[in-house]
Design an enzyme around this catalytic site. Sequence first.
Site, PDB file in Angstrom:
ATOM      1  N   GLY A   1      -1.686 -10.760  10.144  1.00 17.72           N
ATOM      2  CA  GLY A   1      -0.617 -10.956  11.120  1.00 17.72           C
ATOM      3  C   GLY A   1      -0.324  -9.737  11.958  1.00 17.72           C
ATOM      4  O   GLY A   1       0.741  -9.655  12.579  1.00 17.72           O
TER       5      GLY A   1
ATOM      6  N   GLU B   1       5.767 -11.373   7.082  1.00 18.15           N
ATOM      7  CA  GLU B   1       4.656 -12.191   6.613  1.00 18.15           C
ATOM      8  C   GLU B   1       4.630 -12.204   5.086  1.00 18.15           C
ATOM      9  O   GLU B   1       4.619 -13.230   4.451  1.00 18.15           O
ATOM     10  CB  GLU B   1       3.369 -11.603   7.182  1.00 18.15           C
ATOM     11  CG  GLU B   1       2.082 -12.210   6.717  1.00 18.15           C
ATOM     12  CD  GLU B   1       0.901 -11.474   7.336  1.00 18.15           C
ATOM     13  OE1 GLU B   1      -0.110 -11.320   6.644  1.00 18.15           O
ATOM     14  OE2 GLU B   1       1.001 -11.039   8.509  1.00 18.15           O
TER      15      GLU B   1
ATOM     16  N   ILE C   1       1.418   3.679   2.245  1.00 20.13           N
ATOM     17  CA  ILE C   1       2.291   3.953   3.393  1.00 20.13           C
ATOM     18  C   ILE C   1       3.474   2.980   3.435  1.00 20.13           C
ATOM     19  O   ILE C   1       4.632   3.423   3.557  1.00 20.13           O
ATOM     20  CB  ILE C   1       1.491   3.948   4.705  1.00 20.13           C
ATOM     21  CG1 ILE C   1       0.519   5.142   4.735  1.00 20.13           C
ATOM     22  CG2 ILE C   1       2.432   3.998   5.914  1.00 20.13           C
ATOM     23  CD1 ILE C   1      -0.413   5.177   5.936  1.00 20.13           C
TER      24      ILE C   1
ATOM     25  N   GLY D   1       0.820  -1.201   0.000  1.00 16.18           N
ATOM     26  CA  GLY D   1       0.000   0.000   0.000  1.00 16.18           C
ATOM     27  C   GLY D   1       0.853   1.249   0.000  1.00 16.18           C
ATOM     28  O   GLY D   1       2.092   1.194   0.038  1.00 16.18           O
TER      29      GLY D   1
ATOM     30  N   LEU E   1      -7.223   1.513  10.426  1.00  9.59           N
ATOM     31  CA  LEU E   1      -8.299   2.356   9.923  1.00  9.59           C
ATOM     32  C   LEU E   1      -8.768   3.361  10.964  1.00  9.59           C
ATOM     33  O   LEU E   1      -9.184   4.468  10.628  1.00  9.59           O
ATOM     34  CB  LEU E   1      -9.491   1.490   9.487  1.00  9.59           C
ATOM     35  CG  LEU E   1      -9.234   0.517   8.340  1.00  9.59           C
ATOM     36  CD1 LEU E   1     -10.439  -0.410   8.148  1.00  9.59           C
ATOM     37  CD2 LEU E   1      -8.940   1.270   7.050  1.00  9.59           C
TER      38      LEU E   1
END
Length: 431
Positions: A336, A238, A219, A217, A313
């Site tokens: 995770g 992960e 960020i 994503g 979020l």
Amino acid sequence: MNFREEYNRKLKSLDEILHLVKSDYEVCVALAGAEPMDFLGRLHEIKDEVQNVSVLTCLNMANYKFTSEPDMEGHFINNTWFYSPLTRKAHQNRTASFLPNHLHLAARQRLGYRRPNIFVGTATPMDKHGYFSLSLSVTYEREYIEAADIVILEVNENYPRTYGDTFVHISEVDYIYESNRKPPELTIVEPNEKDMIIGNYIAELIEDGSTIQLGIGGIPNAVSKALINKKDLGVHTEMFTDGMVDLYNAGVITNKKKTLHRDKFIATFALGTKKLYDFIDENPAVEFKRGCYTNDPYVIGQNYKMVSINTSLQVDLTGQCCSEAIGHLQYSGTGGQSDTAIGAQNSVGGKSIIALYSTAKNDTISTIVPMLSQGAAVSLSRNDVDYVVTEYGVAPLKGRTIRERVRNLISIVHPNFREQLKKDAEKYMIW
């Protein structure tokens, strides 16, 4: 044993494979980029032959008709460990349901409740010793291969051959079908200005020689770019991402300072572009291990200066994080997050970082709130939160009282909402 003869005996057409599915079966498929997309793409064709088939997935990669079409209700239910945009739509049709989990326990917990009738995964072609590689994921796949009544592999020469816990022998497989489709690729999200501000704040927290865990994503991609001047980083993650390849090629990631699996990238699955897939193909510096190992907080904590970087979020003023739902509606999954956040804090010199934009919906809503939205899931307990980062700064929470947390969190809230949050903290006695 003649492995090629055994392979040919087990080789079936996809039509034959589909008809192995019976009513009331639990069918588990491999995760994300390792999904058997040909199988799932045609599963709807046997709708009129079956009832109440549970199809267990994680992060669906395509708009499969078996779960996207309303008339599939009663025939198939897509039970999944992680919602994608496609699954969110299916949920509205009552053809999908979320399976709460921590990733390192996901396989064990479901298997403790229900044994799979069929497992279907993807694999590279068989080598001369009779072994396939599970390629892009071993998150839960090995456990399901060991538990399933019937094991099926979609064999595809376009998939990268990877090392670690990925190898499956022909003797463990019941049926095979072949495919020549390309692995699914992700579009790389270029970080925006806000992402880069957050990424730079996070990079300042990461010391040379740290071992990192990153996702995907805007960020996380910004963090990758912001780490370009660091030295001797390692990877225990992960998900293996394109950003990690870029940092390796730039000499930032060396894996030489790791205390666990030195000189190795450790991951449980990979998802990205062809660049990533070419990098991991037959690369002895990359090892994929079962999610029950890679994501075990005890294992993660054995890495020196382990840094976990996750997004959320919504965060309340006490530090509770909702990272997977919008109110009562499931949006993604826990994945995770708690595994790595807790594991990193068990590490000597370790840090756990939660990142999010300070607002949503064009700056009309603060994501840092007095209390989580009604029905929201707590993905990460306030007891397990270390740092929270927005584009307005870094709020350390570990070891802080509620009053200290409120002060630190309000300091990184969008300026338009700070005064109201101070009033809300007083109103609800959050101190």
